[in-house]
Design a protein around this motif. Structure first.
Motif, short mmCIF file in Angstrom:
data_model
loop_
_atom_site.label_atom_id
_atom_site.label_comp_id
_atom_site.label_asym_id
_atom_site.label_seq_id
_atom_site.Cartn_x
_atom_site.Cartn_y
_atom_site.Cartn_z
N THR A 8 0.80 -1.22 0.00
CA THR A 8 0.00 0.00 0.00
C THR A 8 0.83 1.27 0.00
O THR A 8 0.29 2.36 0.00
CB THR A 8 -0.92 0.03 1.23
OG1 THR A 8 -0.11 -0.03 2.41
CG2 THR A 8 -1.90 -1.12 1.23
N ASN A 9 2.15 1.18 0.01
CA ASN A 9 3.06 2.33 -0.01
C ASN A 9 2.91 3.22 1.21
O ASN A 9 3.28 4.39 1.18
CB ASN A 9 2.87 3.17 -1.27
CG ASN A 9 3.39 2.48 -2.49
OD1 ASN A 9 4.34 1.71 -2.41
ND2 ASN A 9 2.78 2.73 -3.62
N ASP A 10 2.38 2.69 2.30
CA ASP A 10 2.21 3.50 3.51
C ASP A 10 3.56 3.96 4.07
O ASP A 10 3.69 5.11 4.47
CB ASP A 10 1.45 2.72 4.58
CG ASP A 10 0.00 2.52 4.21
OD1 ASP A 10 -0.53 3.33 3.43
OD2 ASP A 10 -0.59 1.53 4.68
N ALA A 11 4.53 3.07 4.08
CA ALA A 11 5.85 3.43 4.61
C ALA A 11 6.51 4.50 3.75
O ALA A 11 7.20 5.38 4.27
CB ALA A 11 6.75 2.21 4.72
N PHE A 12 6.30 4.44 2.43
CA PHE A 12 6.88 5.45 1.54
C PHE A 12 6.25 6.82 1.81
O PHE A 12 6.94 7.83 1.87
CB PHE A 12 6.70 5.06 0.08
CG PHE A 12 7.26 6.08 -0.86
CD1 PHE A 12 8.62 6.14 -1.09
CD2 PHE A 12 6.44 6.98 -1.51
CE1 PHE A 12 9.15 7.08 -1.94
CE2 PHE A 12 6.96 7.92 -2.38
CZ PHE A 12 8.32 7.97 -2.58
N ARG A 13 4.94 6.85 1.98
CA ARG A 13 4.27 8.13 2.27
C ARG A 13 4.77 8.73 3.57
O ARG A 13 4.97 9.94 3.67
CB ARG A 13 2.76 7.92 2.31
CG ARG A 13 2.17 7.69 0.94
CD ARG A 13 0.66 7.76 0.97
NE ARG A 13 0.15 7.48 -0.36
CZ ARG A 13 -0.48 6.37 -0.70
NH1 ARG A 13 -0.70 5.44 0.19
NH2 ARG A 13 -0.91 6.21 -1.92
N ILE A 14 4.98 7.90 4.57
CA ILE A 14 5.51 8.39 5.84
C ILE A 14 6.92 8.92 5.65
O ILE A 14 7.29 9.98 6.17
CB ILE A 14 5.47 7.28 6.90
CG1 ILE A 14 4.03 6.94 7.25
CG2 ILE A 14 6.24 7.68 8.15
CD1 ILE A 14 3.87 5.70 8.09
N ILE A 20 13.75 11.84 6.39
CA ILE A 20 14.69 10.79 6.02
C ILE A 20 14.72 10.52 4.52
O ILE A 20 15.60 9.84 4.04
CB ILE A 20 14.37 9.47 6.76
CG1 ILE A 20 12.99 8.94 6.35
CG2 ILE A 20 14.48 9.64 8.24
CD1 ILE A 20 12.73 7.53 6.82
N TYR A 21 13.75 11.05 3.74
CA TYR A 21 13.68 10.75 2.32
C TYR A 21 14.42 11.82 1.52
O TYR A 21 14.14 13.00 1.67
CB TYR A 21 12.24 10.65 1.83
CG TYR A 21 12.16 10.26 0.38
CD1 TYR A 21 12.37 8.96 0.00
CD2 TYR A 21 11.90 11.20 -0.60
CE1 TYR A 21 12.33 8.59 -1.33
CE2 TYR A 21 11.85 10.85 -1.92
CZ TYR A 21 12.06 9.54 -2.28
OH TYR A 21 12.03 9.19 -3.59
N LYS A 22 15.34 11.41 0.68
CA LYS A 22 16.08 12.33 -0.19
C LYS A 22 15.92 11.89 -1.63
O LYS A 22 16.31 10.79 -2.00
CB LYS A 22 17.57 12.32 0.20
CG LYS A 22 18.44 13.14 -0.70
CD LYS A 22 18.11 14.61 -0.58
CE LYS A 22 19.06 15.41 -1.46
NZ LYS A 22 18.58 16.72 -1.73
N ASP A 23 15.32 12.74 -2.46
CA ASP A 23 15.12 12.45 -3.88
C ASP A 23 16.35 12.94 -4.64
O ASP A 23 16.43 14.11 -5.03
CB ASP A 23 13.85 13.12 -4.38
CG ASP A 23 13.62 12.88 -5.86
OD1 ASP A 23 14.07 11.84 -6.37
OD2 ASP A 23 12.99 13.73 -6.50
N LYS A 24 17.32 12.06 -4.87
CA LYS A 24 18.55 12.46 -5.54
C LYS A 24 18.36 12.73 -7.03
O LYS A 24 19.14 13.43 -7.64
CB LYS A 24 19.62 11.38 -5.34
CG LYS A 24 20.09 11.29 -3.92
CD LYS A 24 21.19 10.27 -3.77
CE LYS A 24 21.64 10.19 -2.33
NZ LYS A 24 22.70 9.20 -2.16
N SER A 25 17.30 12.17 -7.61
CA SER A 25 17.04 12.41 -9.02
C SER A 25 16.41 13.77 -9.26
O SER A 25 16.34 14.24 -10.39
CB SER A 25 16.14 11.32 -9.58
OG SER A 25 14.85 11.41 -8.99
N GLU A 26 15.91 14.41 -8.19
CA GLU A 26 15.21 15.70 -8.25
C GLU A 26 13.99 15.65 -9.17
O GLU A 26 13.56 16.66 -9.70
CB GLU A 26 16.16 16.82 -8.65
CG GLU A 26 17.27 17.03 -7.65
CD GLU A 26 18.17 18.20 -7.98
OE1 GLU A 26 17.93 18.87 -8.99
OE2 GLU A 26 19.11 18.43 -7.21
#
Length: 62
Positions: A8-14, A20-26
């Protein structure tokens, strides 16, 4: 069939809402710049086996 750890992608949404989440691709920043514009389509082209499905799932969860 495989075993899905987070169907369900719950952990990703959190993680996105946390520090803690870094989008290196921007790609999220780029997508936010293109939202609510006249052009409706966004093409994300990458080489074969370079994570296109994972990138699409990341944007869908975002």
């Amino acid at each position: 069939m495989g075993l899905y750890l987070n169907p369900t992608n719950d952990a990703f949404r959190i993680a996105v809402n946390d520090d803690i989440y870094k989008d290196k691709s921007e790609l999220i920043v780029f997508t936010n710049q293109k939202l609510n514009k006249n052009k409706r389509f966004l093409c994300v082209s990458r080489p074969r086996r370079f994570g296109k499905s994972m990138t699409a799932e990341m944007l869908a969860a975002y």
